[in-house]
Design a protein around this motif. Sequence first.
Motif, mmCIF file in Angstrom:
data_model
loop_
_atom_site.group_PDB
_atom_site.id
_atom_site.type_symbol
_atom_site.label_atom_id
_atom_site.label_comp_id
_atom_site.label_asym_id
_atom_site.label_seq_id
_atom_site.Cartn_x
_atom_site.Cartn_y
_atom_site.Cartn_z
ATOM 1 N N TYR A 179 92.502 -21.759 -31.396
ATOM 2 C CA TYR A 179 91.968 -22.692 -30.554
ATOM 3 C C TYR A 179 92.537 -23.635 -30.600
ATOM 4 N N ARG B 126 85.247 -26.621 -31.541
ATOM 5 C CA ARG B 126 85.027 -25.375 -31.561
ATOM 6 C C ARG B 126 84.662 -24.885 -33.182
ATOM 7 N N SER C 156 79.767 -32.202 -25.554
ATOM 8 C CA SER C 156 80.297 -31.156 -25.033
ATOM 9 C C SER C 156 81.883 -31.211 -24.396
ATOM 10 N N GLU D 102 89.357 -18.823 -21.095
ATOM 11 C CA GLU D 102 88.032 -19.531 -21.271
ATOM 12 C C GLU D 102 88.086 -20.079 -22.670
ATOM 13 N N ASN E 115 85.034 -22.438 -23.176
ATOM 14 C CA ASN E 115 83.752 -22.749 -23.562
ATOM 15 C C ASN E 115 82.867 -21.091 -24.032
ATOM 16 N N ASP E 116 83.621 -20.200 -24.101
ATOM 17 C CA ASP E 116 83.122 -18.945 -24.670
ATOM 18 C C ASP E 116 83.952 -18.253 -25.795
ATOM 19 N N GLY E 117 83.469 -17.365 -26.501
ATOM 20 C CA GLY E 117 84.508 -16.694 -27.207
ATOM 21 C C GLY E 117 83.925 -15.597 -27.883
ATOM 22 N N LYS F 9 81.928 -13.811 -30.965
ATOM 23 C CA LYS F 9 80.995 -14.063 -32.007
ATOM 24 C C LYS F 9 80.836 -12.948 -32.955
ATOM 25 N N PHE G 181 83.714 -17.536 -34.947
ATOM 26 C CA PHE G 181 83.707 -17.875 -33.556
ATOM 27 C C PHE G 181 85.289 -18.096 -33.282
ATOM 28 N N TYR H 262 88.465 -15.774 -26.907
ATOM 29 C CA TYR H 262 88.853 -14.359 -26.226
ATOM 30 C C TYR H 262 90.303 -14.250 -26.387
#
Length: 691
Positions: free
Chosen positions: A508, A559, A605, A669, A671-673, A675, A679, A682
């Motif tokens: 990350y 994150r 955020s 990306e 803001n997503d990953g 799970k 976490f 991708y």
Amino acid sequence: MIELVLPDLSIAPTILTLICLLLFYTWYRRPSRFPPGPRGFPIVGVLPFLEKYSERTMHKWSKKYGPVMSVRMGNEDWVVMGNYEAVYQSFVKAGSAFSGRPYMKLANEITECKGLVMRDFNPTWKTQRKFGHLTFRGFGVGKKSLEDRIYEEVEVMNKEILSKGGKPFDISEILTNAVMNVICNITADQRFEYDDKNFRLLQHILTKWFLEPENTAAFANMIFVPLLCNIPPYRSKYLEVKRDMMQMADVFQELVDQHRISFDKNNIRDFIDAFICEVDNGKDDSFTDRQLVQYLREIFEAGTQTTTGTLNWAILCLIHYPQAQKKLRNEILDVIGNNNRPSISDRKSMPFTSAFIQEVFRFRTRVRTGVPHKTTETVNFANYVIPKGTTIVANLWAVHNDPDVWDEPSKFKPERHLDDKGNFVQSKHVIPFSVGPRHCLGEQLARMKIFIFLVSMVQKFEFLPDPNEPDLPEIDDGVIGNGFFPYPFNFVANEIHASYLTVHIVGYRRLCLIHYPDAQKKIREEIFAAIGNNNRPSISDRKAMPFTSAFIQEVFRFRTRVPLGVQHMTTETVNFANYVIPKGTTILANMWAVHNDPDVWDEPSKFKPERHLDDKGNFVQSNHVIPFSVGPRHCLGEQLARMEIFIFLVSMVQKFEFLPDPNEPDLPEINDGVKGNGFFPYPFNFVASEI
């Protein structure tokens, strides 16, 4: 005739009374100007009043009679030194007068009046003591250093612990085996396989008479009260212990015989070789095979007891005081890392570890009243006259629990041995190896073994209570005999892993560097200013790199890798926040919510490393960023993970610029990953351009 007898009978009670008074007076009187103290009963003296912890009873008496007092032990008067000043003045300042050794039937029969421990203070003792001191200190003994010999066995020990697979076990046998093999390596330049018959015999005998409660108590009682040796049921124990000690002597004689066959005066390999060399020189007739055999037996006994007993207490303290265990491990990982071999030279950089060990020495005094001494001459001491040949006892437990020296002495507080700046303070009031001419010969070796063994274990394993036992193992009580050992206990040793956590957090960080190139540039500038382009980064550089620290902390917050932490469970019914939570309830900590709380974080955020810097640009450690959780069950590898993340990240940014993959039109990306049990980002490609 009857008339002649009756008058005699009429005065018999008077005569009997006078005889009793005379016997009582003879019993009760002390030598002139002898220290005061309790007398007890005729024949047995104070023995019925000593209770289980005799040193604590004597400490109570000393409050009435003073730090130098006498006690009637059986039919002998002993003098007890009850505080540090009394011990120091007698054993150190007047060492020659207080360094004799009283005759103790069983101990002297076992040693055949040879060896070192039970010899009286005379020229032969001095010669043998000097030989032992120089041999242990001089050359390690042989070509290998002492540290090399210790660490060889540490590695075997750690493998044995690892083989338990995280299941509860009692470490006593593993420790005994390891410590005995260190001693064997030093004295005989070899190590035994754990299934060797002679090794098993030695281990069995030492465990039997020094760790098993019934036998060790009987052994100690027979040494201090010789009359018991002839009284059932002690008589059978007396014969048994003598037979076992003879078997030990036979094992050591076999080692000596093997060494004589391969002996080369130009290649002194170990302690036995060094002694044989003295025998062959023929300059001192105290160097004999029987002297060597008893010397070896004493080294094995004392060396094994001291180290295994102290390490067992240390492990028990680590389990009882998990915060101390955490602090100890953090220091170890900071100073030597997870994989480097500990060295005694590291000790000066590890103040808390040194404080922890010193507090174990103090908190659980292994030989509570030391080994008895004897006056070698009549002594004027502390305004008293102590006749020649008087048995002297040093109450080491009282020294270690003196309320005039120690604040709350009954509590385990390693911090008491640190100064205001966190530096370790060596205390002259902690004397587990005694002081003066007869202090423990193996003290230096014992301290080295305890440090390296303990650091190596804490470096590799987390020690936890046995989950099958509802209560922690006993720490306020133990096995009393020729030493003081914890009762047998099981615990869990979990191997420490941190690399899995580190790799994914660093992933990350790379992604954030690509998404926020200005932050990447600022980190690189800070790295070059602090350590340059070629110097190797160190964790100590962190304090000079506030933005880098802020960036890492913001990634932790931004994150959250384990959003809901690891499940906990209540161990009892709890009244909490005006609610009642039953025992056995599953508890979740929403780490993500903590890290995104709008009452704490402005625009949570958004990725803003600067939020962790103050107005002067200094890094501010936030207690609201808890990626490793908090409390007793926080991540064991936290310190190691933080170190790895810092060094990995700084090393990469120092050497490379991270750029998006030119073949991908959009940035990966953030803001997503993925799970699952955590976490993670991708999978993504990027370019690393060498700087």
